[in-house]
Write a protein that holds these residues in place. Structure first.
Motif, PDB file in Angstrom:
ATOM      1  N   CYS A  32     128.164 -18.724  45.182  1.00 46.55           N
ATOM      2  CA  CYS A  32     129.583 -18.452  45.734  1.00 46.55           C
ATOM      3  C   CYS A  32     129.656 -18.763  47.013  1.00 46.55           C
ATOM      4  CB  CYS A  32     129.740 -17.123  45.570  1.00 46.55           C
ATOM      5  SG  CYS A  32     131.350 -16.477  45.538  1.00 46.55           S
ATOM      6  N   ILE A  33     130.546 -19.804  47.443  1.00 47.62           N
ATOM      7  CA  ILE A  33     130.559 -20.183  48.848  1.00 47.62           C
ATOM      8  C   ILE A  33     132.109 -20.031  49.433  1.00 47.62           C
ATOM      9  CG2 ILE A  33     130.598 -22.393  50.069  1.00 47.62           C
ATOM     10  CD1 ILE A  33     129.355 -23.785  47.616  1.00 47.62           C
ATOM     11  N   GLY A  34     132.099 -19.307  50.234  1.00 41.76           N
ATOM     12  CA  GLY A  34     133.513 -18.863  51.127  1.00 41.76           C
ATOM     13  C   GLY A  34     133.949 -19.921  52.256  1.00 41.76           C
ATOM     14  N   LEU A  35     135.086 -20.466  51.920  1.00 45.27           N
ATOM     15  CA  LEU A  35     135.710 -21.213  52.806  1.00 45.27           C
ATOM     16  C   LEU A  35     136.927 -20.339  53.434  1.00 45.27           C
ATOM     17  CD1 LEU A  35     135.867 -24.858  51.142  1.00 45.27           C
ATOM     18  CD2 LEU A  35     134.186 -23.555  52.218  1.00 45.27           C
ATOM     19  N   GLU A  92     140.098 -20.163  53.067  1.00 44.33           N
ATOM     20  CA  GLU A  92     141.340 -19.345  52.158  1.00 44.33           C
ATOM     21  C   GLU A  92     140.844 -19.730  50.901  1.00 44.33           C
ATOM     22  OE1 GLU A  92     145.252 -20.224  53.638  1.00 44.33           O
ATOM     23  OE2 GLU A  92     145.070 -18.677  54.997  1.00 44.33           O
ATOM     24  N   GLU A  93     139.704 -19.905  50.557  1.00 45.43           N
ATOM     25  CA  GLU A  93     139.245 -20.163  49.263  1.00 45.43           C
ATOM     26  C   GLU A  93     137.694 -19.819  48.875  1.00 45.43           C
ATOM     27  OE1 GLU A  93     140.506 -23.930  47.965  1.00 45.43           O
ATOM     28  OE2 GLU A  93     138.660 -25.113  48.800  1.00 45.43           O
ATOM     29  N   ILE A  94     137.462 -19.329  47.559  1.00 44.93           N
ATOM     30  CA  ILE A  94     135.994 -18.955  47.195  1.00 44.93           C
ATOM     31  C   ILE A  94     135.741 -19.989  46.111  1.00 44.93           C
ATOM     32  CG2 ILE A  94     134.728 -17.205  46.391  1.00 44.93           C
ATOM     33  CD1 ILE A  94     135.876 -16.555  49.103  1.00 44.93           C
ATOM     34  N   ILE A  95     134.488 -20.657  46.328  1.00 45.50           N
ATOM     35  CA  ILE A  95     134.185 -21.577  45.373  1.00 45.50           C
ATOM     36  C   ILE A  95     133.140 -21.109  44.476  1.00 45.50           C
ATOM     37  CG2 ILE A  95     133.185 -24.121  45.160  1.00 45.50           C
ATOM     38  CD1 ILE A  95     134.603 -24.819  47.782  1.00 45.50           C
ATOM     39  N   VAL A  96     133.289 -21.320  43.199  1.00 39.53           N
ATOM     40  CA  VAL A  96     131.956 -20.843  42.365  1.00 39.53           C
ATOM     41  C   VAL A  96     131.637 -21.968  41.721  1.00 39.53           C
ATOM     42  CG1 VAL A  96     131.085 -19.439  40.491  1.00 39.53           C
ATOM     43  CG2 VAL A  96     132.817 -18.401  42.250  1.00 39.53           C
ATOM     44  N   TYR A 139     124.860 -29.939  41.739  1.00 40.23           N
ATOM     45  CA  TYR A 139     125.943 -29.122  41.963  1.00 40.23           C
ATOM     46  C   TYR A 139     126.686 -29.437  40.941  1.00 40.23           C
ATOM     47  CZ  TYR A 139     129.911 -27.028  44.113  1.00 40.23           C
ATOM     48  OH  TYR A 139     131.316 -26.316  44.169  1.00 40.23           O
ATOM     49  N   ASN A 140     127.253 -28.239  40.194  1.00 38.30           N
ATOM     50  CA  ASN A 140     128.684 -28.331  39.440  1.00 38.30           C
ATOM     51  C   ASN A 140     129.602 -27.471  39.839  1.00 38.30           C
ATOM     52  OD1 ASN A 140     130.213 -29.497  37.163  1.00 38.30           O
ATOM     53  ND2 ASN A 140     129.373 -27.734  36.116  1.00 38.30           N
ATOM     54  N   LEU A 141     130.719 -27.776  40.152  1.00 39.19           N
ATOM     55  CA  LEU A 141     131.771 -27.017  40.389  1.00 39.19           C
ATOM     56  C   LEU A 141     132.266 -26.246  39.162  1.00 39.19           C
ATOM     57  CD1 LEU A 141     134.197 -25.738  42.449  1.00 39.19           C
ATOM     58  CD2 LEU A 141     135.375 -27.718  41.898  1.00 39.19           C
ATOM     59  N   ILE A 142     132.434 -24.851  39.200  1.00 38.82           N
ATOM     60  CA  ILE A 142     132.958 -23.929  37.885  1.00 38.82           C
ATOM     61  C   ILE A 142     134.294 -23.751  38.243  1.00 38.82           C
ATOM     62  CG2 ILE A 142     132.789 -22.044  36.677  1.00 38.82           C
ATOM     63  CD1 ILE A 142     129.957 -22.189  36.830  1.00 38.82           C
ATOM     64  N   ARG A 143     134.728 -23.083  39.371  1.00 40.09           N
ATOM     65  CA  ARG A 143     136.220 -22.479  39.612  1.00 40.09           C
ATOM     66  C   ARG A 143     136.422 -22.328  41.207  1.00 40.09           C
ATOM     67  NH1 ARG A 143     139.817 -20.089  35.989  1.00 40.09           N
ATOM     68  NH2 ARG A 143     139.116 -21.435  34.507  1.00 40.09           N
ATOM     69  N   THR A 144     137.565 -22.444  41.531  1.00 36.36           N
ATOM     70  CA  THR A 144     137.975 -22.106  42.847  1.00 36.36           C
ATOM     71  C   THR A 144     138.880 -21.170  42.968  1.00 36.36           C
ATOM     72  OG1 THR A 144     137.730 -24.561  43.603  1.00 36.36           O
ATOM     73  CG2 THR A 144     139.164 -22.907  44.962  1.00 36.36           C
ATOM     74  N   PHE A 145     138.794 -19.902  43.625  1.00 39.11           N
ATOM     75  CA  PHE A 145     139.649 -18.933  43.665  1.00 39.11           C
ATOM     76  C   PHE A 145     140.380 -18.814  45.171  1.00 39.11           C
ATOM     77  CE2 PHE A 145     136.328 -17.729  40.797  1.00 39.11           C
ATOM     78  CZ  PHE A 145     137.189 -17.310  39.700  1.00 39.11           C
TER      79      PHE A 145
END
Length: 322
Positions: free
Chosen positions: A35-38, A40-44, A61-67
């Motif tokens: 989980c990576i915190g930018l 205004e978004e959180i990348i899983v 690395y494989n992106l699953i979802r951005t919140f």
């Protein structure tokens, strides 16, 4: 090892903005998740290493979802309930923001993507941690409190521990439920029994400011970083540290045990945002690295990789364990 020698990262991951925090899942069944915190978004995403997949060169690395996240994140914690190996999938984690709120995210990576807001802190939240059973979340803050949240019951705060200075780190006992470590900026480290809200043991770093502390997979070992001093404690003999030494002449920032090997810790401090990996068994710093702008520090659950945010890049170092 020569202090001026810096080991370049084994792998780098470029992101769209500055990284503020990063957290590998600390559980065996979800260890591939990161989980990576930018801003205004959180990348899983998932991360695979060469050790587990021969087709992977260093890391994959494989992106699953951005919140979406309304404010800059300060800390991330993974729920033990998270797993991608069931149907529907369960993705649950918390993020502490600079608006003094905690957002509890739930997703099945399909039609359910929700978050609840936990409110109660009145200053910056420095650390959050799920109890191993996943029933409670602990958070500690510059407001001189540590709070416990019943995240399955209306997300309400069920207890508050009052501290004598800002709370910097909070960790649960890896094996015994209901035991909680809270480290304060003034150098005090308390272990509580949350059932009766009593302090069981207190440690005193003797120097301040304490910036970070961690409770490893061996529940007898606690490590702290205070004013650049690394201190290792055996809680069965709490009167004085087992090991102590100056790691950073201008102060420490973060420290974390490697979950799979109790003698190894990673830390970041000043000057120059140096990353150091220390091996207590051989009493040596075994790796020196460097990050530009510090954006969190996290170990993989099993494989000897430590990662740190460095401005817009995520850096991964592979550690040699002697």
């Amino acid at each position: 090892m020569d202090e001026t020698f810096n080991t370049p990262p084994s792998a780098k991951l470029n992101l769209s903005g500055q990284i503020y925090c990063v957290e590998f899942s600390p559980y065996e069944w979800s260890q591939q998740l990161i989980c990576i915190g930018l801003k205004e978004e959180i990348i899983v995403g998932t991360v695979k290493f060469q050790e587990e997949d021969d087709t992977v060169e260093d890391i994959a690395y494989n992106l699953i979802r951005t919140f979406h996240h309304d404010t800059r994140p300060n800390a991330i914690a993974w729920s033990p309930e998270t797993t991608l190996s069931v149907v529907p999938k369960i993705l649950t984690f918390c993020v502490a923001g600079t608006d003094f709120r905690i957002r509890l995210y739930n997703s099945n990576l399909n039609d359910i993507n929700t978050y609840e807001i936990l409110e109660g802190h009145i200053d910056y939240i420095n650390s959050i941690s799920y109890e191993p059973e996943g029933e409670l979340l602990a958070s500690t803050s510059d407001d001189h409190t540590c709070k416990l949240w019943a995240i399955k019951e209306d997300q309400k705060c069920v207890s508050t521990f009052h501290l004598t200075s800002p709370g910097m780190s909070v960790c649960w006992h890896s094996e015994e439920s209901g035991k909680l470590l809270v480290a304060e900026k003034n150098g005090l480290i308390h272990m509580y029994n949350v059932r009766n809200q009593q302090a069981i043991i207190s440690l005193d770093a003797g120097v301040l400011p304490l910036s970070s502390a961690d409770w490893g997979s061996n529940p007898l070992k606690v490590v702290s970083l205070a004013a650049g001093e690394l201190l290792l404690w055996d809680v069965s003999r709490p009167s004085r540290p087992l090991e102590s030494g100056t790691l950073y002449i201008e102060g420490g920032l973060l420290i974390k045990f490697f979950p799979a090997y109790e003698h190894i810790v990673a830390s970041i401090g000043r000057p120059d945002n140096q990353l150091k990996v220390s091996n207590f068994k051989i009493k040596q710093v075994i790796l020196h690295g460097k990050v530009k702008i510090v954006g969190g520090l996290s170990w993989h659950y099993k494989y000897p990789y430590v990662c740190a945010g460095s401005d817009r890049e995520l850096h991964f170092w592979k550690i040699k364990i002697h």
